[in-house]
Design an enzyme around this catalytic site. Structure first.
Site, PDB file in Angstrom:
ATOM      1  N   ASN A 105      -6.723  -2.341   1.803  1.00 45.84           N
ATOM      2  CA  ASN A 105      -6.756  -4.144   1.872  1.00 45.84           C
ATOM      3  C   ASN A 105      -8.134  -4.320   1.728  1.00 45.84           C
ATOM      4  OD1 ASN A 105      -4.020  -4.343   2.115  1.00 45.84           O
ATOM      5  ND2 ASN A 105      -4.252  -4.311   4.612  1.00 45.84           N
TER       6      ASN A 105
ATOM      7  N   ARG B 218       0.807  -1.169   0.007  1.00 42.89           N
ATOM      8  CA  ARG B 218      -0.098  -0.066   0.019  1.00 42.89           C
ATOM      9  C   ARG B 218       1.018   1.171   0.019  1.00 42.89           C
ATOM     10  NH1 ARG B 218      -3.728  -0.448   4.960  1.00 42.89           N
ATOM     11  NH2 ARG B 218      -1.910  -1.414   5.732  1.00 42.89           N
TER      12      ARG B 218
END
EC number: 6.2.-.-
Length: 774
Positions: free
Chosen positions: A51, A33
């Site tokens: 996520n 990320r």
């Protein structure tokens, strides 16, 4: 004017696109990320990344060319710990465009998160630069890491993978480390093991009884001990190593004596690639494996005239070499000797030592000193071992750096746990469309190994949030793994050993089968109660037929013959109608008594093992009569060939039995005995022997093809760690139009059979399992 501004704004939006991108694979807890966040900012894109249950979801908007570059970079520039299995992209209507920036929102709590724990990864170049920078706050800090490297699997106690659920929970982040942890632009964003000298783990150097030594610098002092010939127990990522100076023959011999490891080769750790090249010939593939994030031990061809201790790898032309994969190792190899023997810290056949107190107790009398730290190891994990063979780098032992990364399967299905075999034990949990292989556990010969196995089985199911519906074990009733499965109070299934080998290789290649399976190893319990090991099976995970086997031969004394290989030689010569008189195998103590037992057919068991065939030939030609470690005779017989194979082989034949073909090896054994009596060298015999095996298995494959029409051939079993046999046979089969499947992601030895067991278990749950037709 306002109308023109509005028209301009709409025009700007019309030049923008928005895309939804779903990424599946190992993309959680590996810095993916923040990587996406940094990439989006570099390309002036807006949106978010979060996520999700299946991986990571990205919504991103901007100019089309920037979005294209973004998608390309997702694959080409992903963090080293990430593994992308698929990327799906969908366009979103332009009407939703207009976000001001790119953010990382909190993960959705409304759906179950898929947990994929990354393996432990070698220290990255950026962290090595931090360690080497005298002006930096992590200068010479032995626990430096970031989202691109460091411990993962070995520190996880339970999920989710957050610091409070790892062995780092006792180390509270200092303000500087906390800022790094919270900053998406920092490479230590959400790096759970993040630490520095102010807040992280610390080293201590102790003497042989555990008393801490007062030294100015633990690493410098440890290096001096190694240079002085001492045996040092070093706590690393997944457990302790025992280390000595690799140039000190007396120290290496002392380590062998204390550890109870007679002749089995040791691995070495070297300072850098240049040091590795000074010791070994290194191909581009081997170089890539050495320097990879997994940092395994690579089996390399040793150069002649090395300055290393001769007893590191006696009688072996290969050397197991690895680079330092933790900051501690990297620092130690710059303070002490340039090459260190690094072997698992245990007494012979016991599990790897991982706990400080356990180390002081179990390594007492072995180590002269202990270099320890206060970060607990949740999961002990041995070094992985690889070898370049037949055009690929292939795993010999799958452990640190690889476990528990999944192996992708062709189909999804219910959760099943394969328990592996008795030797080189490893578990496999299949869940959905993925197979999660455990780290190498080792030989199940004692209570400590059994406890370790039980712990790994529970942990594997816990971290992947599933409970196996079926436990699949080997059919051998005396295996510890079989006993464990039967004691769990769950549904169980016993499967034939070589069927599991076949199914494992098919599963690794996502090949649904059927195929011709050449499954060659030392021993596997057969459906007829005899010892198999030279088998040609035809089938898939649901069902297999025993098409052929090597001619059965007697093993005088049963398992005793595995070590005293001269017994195997006597038994196989006797069955072949050859007198052993005048051969070295006949000069061994008790040989006359063994021959008398053979005549009376007392105290022997039947075996079709290809591994035992290697043992018998090694003893007949006088190369080795007693194996000090598993496979030693076979290894030395292969090495005697010097990497070359003869143009012609010895005689062999085939005999049709009611239920299968026999591959007759007695003609070959008669020829070998005659060649030895005529003065042939072990080199000559080895080259002709290997050619004979290639001839036997090429011909039986042709016979299987004529009967079935199948052109796919599986090579599986520990014998296929033999480079000369494997590469020659694979080339010959491929030149005849066969598709040859070999292991790469999982070991070809018993370390890979749990994968085959698990996929066979799924066939059982579907109602399609039929076993092996004998």
């Amino acid at each position: 004017m306002a109308e023109n501004e509005a028209r301009g704004a709409l025009s700007g939006l019309s030049q923008r696109e928005r895309r939804r991108i779903e990424v599946r694979g190992i993309v959680q807890g590996v810095g993916f990320r923040p990587f996406v966040w940094r990439l989006a900012h570099q390309l002036d894109l807006a949106g978010f990344v979060r996520n999700a249950s299946s991986g990571v979801v990205i919504e991103v908007e901007g100019k089309p060319d920037a979005l294209d570059r973004f998608e390309t970079a997702l694959r080409s520039e992903a963090p080293p710990l990430a593994r992308i299995d698929s990327i799906d992209r969908h366009s979103i209507p332009p009407s939703v465009c207009g976000e001001p920036g790119f953010i990382i929102p909190e993960s959705s709590g409304g759906e179950a998160m898929q947990t994929l724990i990354s393996p432990d990864i070698a220290t990255c170049p950026a962290c090595l630069a931090d360690i080497a920078d005298p002006a930096g706050r992590r200068y010479r800090y032995a626990f430096t890491n970031c989202t691109d490297c460091g411990p993962r699997y070995t520190i996880v106690e339970r999920i989710p993978y957050d610091r409070p659920f790892t062995t780092m929970k006792r180390f509270e982040l200092c303000p500087d480390c906390q800022r790094e942890y919270n900053d998406p632009g920092d490479r230590r964003f959400h790096a759970q093991p993040n630490a520095c000298p102010a807040c992280g783990p610390k080293l201590e150097l102790c003497d042989a009884v555990g008393v801490r030594l007062a030294v100015g610098d633990e690493i410098t002092a440890a290096g001096e001990l190694l240079a002085g010939g001492k045996i040092l127990a070093i706590k690393g990522i997944g457990g302790f190593h025992l280390a000595v100076d690799a140039s000190n023959e007396a120290a290496v011999r002392r380590l062998r004596s204390r550890k109870g490891r007679e002749e089995k080769p040791f691995a070495v750790m070297v300072r850098d690639l240049a040091a590795a090249r000074a010791l070994c010939d290194i191909s581009p593939e081997e170089k890539a494996a050495l320097a990879s994030p997994q940092a395994p031990i690579v089996l390399l061809r040793a150069r002649q005239g090395l300055s290393l201790a001769p007893s590191i790898a006696p009688g072996n032309d290969r050397l197991g070499v690895m680079l330092p994969y933790s900051p501690l190792h990297w620092l130690l190899l710059r303070e002490g000797p340039k090459v260190l023997v690094m072997t698992s810290a245990n007494f012979s056949e016991e599990p790897l030592v991982a706990d400080n107190a356990e180390a002081l107790e179990r390594l007492a009398g072995i180590a002269d000193a202990f270099l320890m730290h206060d970060r607990p190891i949740a999961r002990r994990c041995d070094d992985s071992v690889v070898m370049s063979m037949a055009g690929a780098v292939r795993l010999i032992r799958r452990s640190r750096g690889y476990a528990p990364a999944p192996v992708r399967l062709a189909e999804s299905g219910p959760p099943v746990l394969g328990t592996g075999g008795e030797l080189k034990s490893a578990l496999c949990l299949v869940k959905g469309g993925e197979a999660f292989m455990s780290q190498h556990i080792g030989d199940m010969k004692n209570y400590e190994a059994y406890r370790h196995f039980d712990d790994v089985a529970a942990h594997l199911q816990r971290i992947f949030q599933t409970e196996a519906e079926l436990l699949v074990h080997d059919q051998h009733p005396a295996y510890m793994t079989t006993r464990w499965a039967l004691e769990q109070g769950k549904p169980t299934l016993g499967v034939q050993h070589h069927h599991a080998h076949l199914a494992s290789c098919l599963a690794e290649h996502q090949h649904s089968g059927p195929a011709i399976g050449l499954t060659l190893d030392g021993a596997g319990y057969g459906t007829d109660g005899t010892v198999w090991g030279g088998e040609v099976l035809i089938g898939d995970a649901a069902r297999a037929m025993r098409f052929a086997s090597l001619e059965p031969m007697p093993l005088p004394g049963g398992d005793v013959a595995v070590r005293q290989v001269w017994r195997t030689a006597l038994g196989w010569l006797h069955r072949s109608g050859v007198s052993p008189e005048g051969l070295e195998c006949f000069r061994q103590p008790q040989s006359a008594q063994v021959l008398e037992l053979l005549r009376k057919e007392v105290g022997t068991s039947e075996s079709s093992s290809c591994g035992r065939l290697f043992d018998a030939v090694a003893s007949i030609c006088g190369l080795r009569h007693e194996a000090r470690y598993e496979g030693q005779a076979a290894i030395e017989l292969m090495q005697a060939a010097g990497g070359r194979i003869a143009e012609a082989g010895y005689r062999f034949g085939f005999e049709r039995k009611p239920n299968r073909w026999l591959m007759l090896i007695s003609p070959m054994l008669r020829d070998i005995a005659a060649a030895v009596r005529a003065g042939a060298s072990s080199t000559e015999i080895s080259r002709h022997f290997h050619r004979t095996l290639v001839g036997i298995f090429s011909e039986i494959t042709r016979m299987a093809y004529l009967e079935t029409g199948l052109k796919t051939v599986v090579l599986s079993g520990g014998v296929f760690q033999n480079q000369l046999l494997t590469e020659t046979l694979a080339r010959e089969l491929e030149s005849n139009g066969y598709q040859v499947l070999m292991h790469a992601q999982v070991p070809t030895s018993d370390g890979g059979i749990s994968l085959g067991q698990a996929v066979i278990g799924r066939e059982f749950l579907r109602g399609s399992y039929r076993g092996v037709d004998n």
